[in-house]
Write an enzyme that holds these catalytic residues in place. Structure first.
Site, PDB file in Angstrom:
ATOM      1  N   LEU A  73      58.907  13.500 -96.460  1.00  0.00           N
ATOM      2  CA  LEU A  73      58.404  14.842 -96.755  1.00  0.00           C
ATOM      3  C   LEU A  73      58.957  15.753 -95.665  1.00  0.00           C
ATOM      4  O   LEU A  73      59.057  15.343 -94.499  1.00  0.00           O
ATOM      5  CB  LEU A  73      56.873  14.872 -96.724  1.00  0.00           C
ATOM      6  CG  LEU A  73      56.125  14.227 -97.896  1.00  0.00           C
ATOM      7  CD1 LEU A  73      54.616  14.290 -97.670  1.00  0.00           C
ATOM      8  CD2 LEU A  73      56.486  14.884 -99.215  1.00  0.00           C
ATOM      9  N   ASP A  74      59.286  16.996 -96.039  1.00  0.00           N
ATOM     10  CA  ASP A  74      59.789  17.948 -95.041  1.00  0.00           C
ATOM     11  C   ASP A  74      58.742  18.179 -93.955  1.00  0.00           C
ATOM     12  O   ASP A  74      57.545  18.013 -94.196  1.00  0.00           O
ATOM     13  CB  ASP A  74      60.048  19.319 -95.680  1.00  0.00           C
ATOM     14  CG  ASP A  74      61.125  19.267 -96.749  1.00  0.00           C
ATOM     15  OD1 ASP A  74      61.922  18.315 -96.735  1.00  0.00           O
ATOM     16  OD2 ASP A  74      61.141  20.193 -97.577  1.00  0.00           O
ATOM     17  N   LEU A  75      59.215  18.666 -92.819  1.00  0.00           N
ATOM     18  CA  LEU A  75      58.329  19.012 -91.708  1.00  0.00           C
ATOM     19  C   LEU A  75      57.189  19.927 -92.177  1.00  0.00           C
ATOM     20  O   LEU A  75      56.034  19.753 -91.810  1.00  0.00           O
ATOM     21  CB  LEU A  75      59.176  19.720 -90.635  1.00  0.00           C
ATOM     22  CG  LEU A  75      58.493  20.126 -89.352  1.00  0.00           C
ATOM     23  CD1 LEU A  75      58.064  18.909 -88.557  1.00  0.00           C
ATOM     24  CD2 LEU A  75      59.408  21.018 -88.512  1.00  0.00           C
ATOM     25  N   ARG A 130      61.538  23.092-102.981  1.00  0.00           N
ATOM     26  CA  ARG A 130      61.872  24.379-102.330  1.00  0.00           C
ATOM     27  C   ARG A 130      63.125  24.975-102.973  1.00  0.00           C
ATOM     28  O   ARG A 130      63.185  26.165-103.266  1.00  0.00           O
ATOM     29  CB  ARG A 130      62.103  24.171-100.830  1.00  0.00           C
ATOM     30  CG  ARG A 130      60.828  23.816-100.095  1.00  0.00           C
ATOM     31  CD  ARG A 130      61.067  23.467 -98.631  1.00  0.00           C
ATOM     32  NE  ARG A 130      59.919  22.734 -98.119  1.00  0.00           N
ATOM     33  CZ  ARG A 130      58.792  23.301 -97.694  1.00  0.00           C
ATOM     34  NH1 ARG A 130      58.686  24.610 -97.661  1.00  0.00           N
ATOM     35  NH2 ARG A 130      57.777  22.561 -97.268  1.00  0.00           N
TER      36      ARG A 130
END
Ligand code: URA
Length: 275
Positions: free
Chosen positions: A120-122, A208
Site C-alpha cells: 500500500l502507498d505511504l 490514484r
C-alpha cells in the site's frame, strides 16, 4: 499387443512453482530493496538450503528453498496470516533508509519475518495482509488471479456519472487500460465525491492514477477488503490473525477468479463461428 495402462488423473492440480531470482525474492518479500539484497548476497550473508549463495541472479523456489540471512531462516515454523490496519504514513517495507515508520513497527518483535502481501502507498491506509506463506502471497498478488481489492476513496472534486461510468468500463492509463471495476457512489458532500471502488489488478498507484485519468485526485484512500475478507471493526494500527476459514476463502476466491478470467480470455480469443 499390450495395452498401455491409462495414467491415473492427478487428484489435485499440480502446485504452482514460484521461481524468482534471489535478489528479487528478498525484495519482493519486503526484507530490503533489490540493491540492498544484491549487497547482502555478494557479501556472502545469504544462504540457500544451507549453502552460501553469492549470485544475486540465482533462481530460488519460494515455499520450497530454505533461505537464511545471517543464519536466520526467513520462514520458520507454522504458517501465519495477519490482517493489519495500516495507518497513513507507514511504509510497507522492512526498513527505511530515511528512518520513517514501517508496518513492522506495529507488529512487535515476534512477527519480524512476516512479509506484506502486496503493498500500500505511504499515504494509503487500510487492510494489509502479512504472512510467511509465499505461495499464498502469490495467489493474492499475482495479476493472473484477479483477486478483487476494495477501496474507499475521497476525491478532490465532484465526479459526474460519466466519470464513474468511465472508471467502471476501464480507463486508459500510461501502462494500458484498466480492467472493468466496480464503482459505487457513496455520497457527494462539500464539493467532494466519496466512492467505493473494487479493482481486480494491483498496478502501482492504480486507484490514484485512475482518479487522475478521470479528471480528479485522491484526497483519501482506504483499503477495506481483499476478496471476501473485510477490515471490519479493527482499530487503526492494530492487527489480528486471519481465521482458518478466512484463509481458505481467500484461496478459493483466487482460484475462482483465475478460472473466470481464463474462461473470459478463451472466449475473447475464439469468437463464435458464424452459422
Ligand atoms: N491504489 C493506489 O493508488 N494506492 C494504493 O496504495 C493502493 C491502490
Amino acid at each position: 499387443m499390450k495395452r498401455r495402462a491409462k495414467a491415473a488423473a492427478p487428484k489435485q492440480a499440480p502446485r504452482k512453482r514460484v521461481l524468482k531470482t534471489l535478489d528479487r525474492a528478498l525484495s519482493k518479500l519486503g526484507f530490503c530493496s533489490r540493491t540492498e539484497a544484491e549487497g547482502w548476497i555478494r557479501a556472502g550473508r545469504v544462504r540457500v538450503n544451507g549453502r552460501a549463495q553469492t549470485n544475486p541472479e540465482a533462481w530460488v523456489e519460494l515455499g520450497r528453498d530454505r533461505i537464511a540471512v545471517d543464519n536466520k531462516p526467513l520462514f520458520e515454523g507454522r504458517k501465519r496470516y495477519l490482517l493489519l490496519y495500516k495507518p497513513r504514513g507507514y511504509l510497507t517495507t522492512w526498513r527505511d533508509p530515511q528512518g520513517r515508520p514501517t508496518v513492522y513497527d506495529l507488529l512487535g518483535k515476534t512477527c519480524e519475518w512476516l512479509f506484506p502481501v502486496g503493498r500500500l502507498d505511504l499515504d494509503t491506509s487500510g487492510l494489509l495482509l502479512m504472512t510467511n506463506d509465499s505461495e499464498f502471497a502469490e495467489l493474492i498478488t499475482n495479476p493472473g488471479y484477479h483477486v478483487p481489492k476494495t477501496y474507499l476513496v475521497k476525491t478532490s472534486t465532484l465526479l459526474g456519472d460519466d466519470q464513474l461510468a468511465a472508471l467502471r468500463r476501464g480507463i486508459e492509463l500510461k501502462d494500458g487500460p484498466t480492467r472493468p471495476a466496480g464503482v459505487v457512489r457513496l455520497r457527494d458532500s462539500g464539493g467532494r465525491t466519496f466512492l467505493e471502488i473494487t479493482i481486480t489488478e494491483g498496478r502501482n498507484r492504480q486507484v490514484r492514477r485512475m482518479m487522475e485519468a478521470a479528471g480528479s485526485q485522491v484526497l483519501k484512500l482506504v483499503r477495506t477488503a481483499i476478496g471476501p475478507v473485510r477490515i471490519g471493526r479493527l482499530e487503526i494500527g492494530k492487527w489480528r490473525e486471519l481465521t482458518a476459514e478466512e484463509v481458505r476463502a481467500l484461496r478459493q476466491c483466487a482460484r475462482r477468479q483465475a478460472k473466470r478470467a481464463a474462461r473470459a480470455e478463451s472466449r475473447r480469443r475464439e469468437p463464435p463461428q458464424p452459422v
